[in-house]
Write a protein that holds these residues in place. Structure first.
Motif, PDB file in Angstrom:
ATOM      1  N   UNK A 142      15.720   7.076 140.846  1.00  0.00           N
ATOM      2  CA  UNK A 142      15.375   6.493 139.800  1.00  0.00           C
ATOM      3  C   UNK A 142      14.319   5.579 139.941  1.00  0.00           C
ATOM      4  N   UNK A 143      14.296   4.797 140.926  1.00  0.00           N
ATOM      5  CA  UNK A 143      13.343   3.889 141.487  1.00  0.00           C
ATOM      6  C   UNK A 143      12.077   4.539 141.768  1.00  0.00           C
ATOM      7  N   UNK A 144      12.022   5.624 142.459  1.00  0.00           N
ATOM      8  CA  UNK A 144      10.731   6.501 142.746  1.00  0.00           C
ATOM      9  C   UNK A 144      10.405   7.280 141.665  1.00  0.00           C
ATOM     10  N   UNK A 145      10.914   7.559 140.511  1.00  0.00           N
ATOM     11  CA  UNK A 145      10.636   8.238 139.397  1.00  0.00           C
ATOM     12  C   UNK A 145       9.741   7.250 138.448  1.00  0.00           C
ATOM     13  N   UNK A 146      10.478   6.006 138.440  1.00  0.00           N
ATOM     14  CA  UNK A 146       9.774   4.982 137.839  1.00  0.00           C
ATOM     15  C   UNK A 146       8.482   4.608 138.279  1.00  0.00           C
ATOM     16  N   UNK A 147       8.228   4.706 139.655  1.00  0.00           N
ATOM     17  CA  UNK A 147       6.876   4.551 140.207  1.00  0.00           C
ATOM     18  C   UNK A 147       5.735   5.383 139.770  1.00  0.00           C
ATOM     19  N   UNK A 148       6.343   6.526 139.789  1.00  0.00           N
ATOM     20  CA  UNK A 148       5.601   8.117 139.531  1.00  0.00           C
ATOM     21  C   UNK A 148       5.211   7.931 137.964  1.00  0.00           C
ATOM     22  N   UNK A 149       6.030   7.638 137.150  1.00  0.00           N
ATOM     23  CA  UNK A 149       5.912   7.312 135.627  1.00  0.00           C
ATOM     24  C   UNK A 149       4.940   6.465 135.527  1.00  0.00           C
TER      25      UNK A 149
END
Length: 288
Positions: A142-149
């Motif tokens: 979720x942390x990595x996906x937030x950065x991508x978003x």
């Protein structure tokens, strides 16, 4: 005399319960540590877990961004990108179900679960530790996906407290679904079957929802299904908490859509209560 005896017996029973709870917690943390160490030694599991949601973000943002009508915003690609991310976040945490299913089925196949059964430890700790380890992995993804978003233009508009509550609801949803995965993993014979069983029902659950298109765009008979879908409640809740709803958006009249934050929490707690009970019962029956 009898009153004293009853009081002593009651106190002893309460003390035994407390000791049992502490023992169960310690056992759960040990099993969680074991699964986290295993994940660290196989980093490709986390890497491949990240690829799918990143692909969904990019593909849905740039392929469908100007094609889906959002009530109150029309076909604006930027608005759809903000609208989309709540669905992608929720879909990502629920797909942890497949990992939990496959992991438990693999442990069953290799006999690791049988070794745990032979140890003087809490029966429920094996499953609790596994699901907690999956929760940690989900949080990392979720942390990595937030950065991508954030890189593709998504923004949090409602402040840090609301955002933290949104992420908490996402993790609670993901944790509840890992218990469904645990039950599936205990019910099949191979990791391959567990992976299929953990995914086959997730696609209709996530797509017949408000994750990618508003329910207003669906056929009339399908709209109530999407609006009462537990997955939809979390999606709308995080959109509301992140501030990603377009101006003028009117939520459907269904109760979960009018009260998404409360509905999301209630749905997740109910799923945990039901499927944890079923999974632990299944584990105990197999052990017996």
């Amino acid at each position: 005399m009898s009153t004293t005896t009853e009081t002593t017996t009651g106190s002893a029973h309460t003390g035994d319960q407390r000791v049992g709870m502490r023992q169960g917690l310690r056992d759960s943390l040990v099993v969680m540590q074991r699964n986290l160490l295993r994940m660290m030694r196989i980093p490709e599991v986390v890497v491949f877990g990240l690829i799918q949601p990143i692909m969904f973000v990019v593909l849905f943002s740039y392929v469908f961004g100007g094609s889906i009508n959002i009530p109150g915003a029309g076909l604006d690609p930027e608005t759809y990108r903000q609208f989309l991310m709540g669905g992608i976040f929720a879909q990502t945490v629920t797909f942890a179900t497949a990992g939990a299913s496959a992991g438990i089925a693999e442990d069953m196949q290799k006999g690791i679960i049988d070794r745990f059964r032979s140890l003087p430890m809490s029966r429920g700790a094996v499953l609790t530790g596994r699901t907690l380890a999956d929760l940690v992995q989900t949080a990392l993804i979720l942390v990595v996906l937030t950065v991508v978003a954030l890189l593709v233009g998504w923004r949090i508009e409602e402040g840090v407290p609301s955002a933290l509550l949104a992420f908490a609801l996402l993790l609670l949803l993901g944790y509840s679904f890992t218990w469904i995965g645990a039950l599936i993993g205990l019910s099949v014979r191979t990791p391959e079957a567990a992976t299929s069983g953990g995914l086959v029902w997730l696609f209709p659950l996530t797509f017949i929802s408000v994750a990618f298109v508003p329910s207003e765009n669906m056929p009339g008979w399908l709209q109530p299904v999407a609006e009462w879908n537990p997955f939809s409640a979390t999606v709308l809740a995080v959109r509301e908490l992140f501030g990603n709803l377009p101006p003028g958006y009117q939520a459907p009249d269904a109760w979960p859509m009018q009260n998404p934050v409360l509905a999301s929490a209630l749905y997740s707690v109910l799923i945990i209560a039901v499927f944890r009970t079923l999974a632990v019962r299944k584990y105990k029956a197999a052990a017996g």
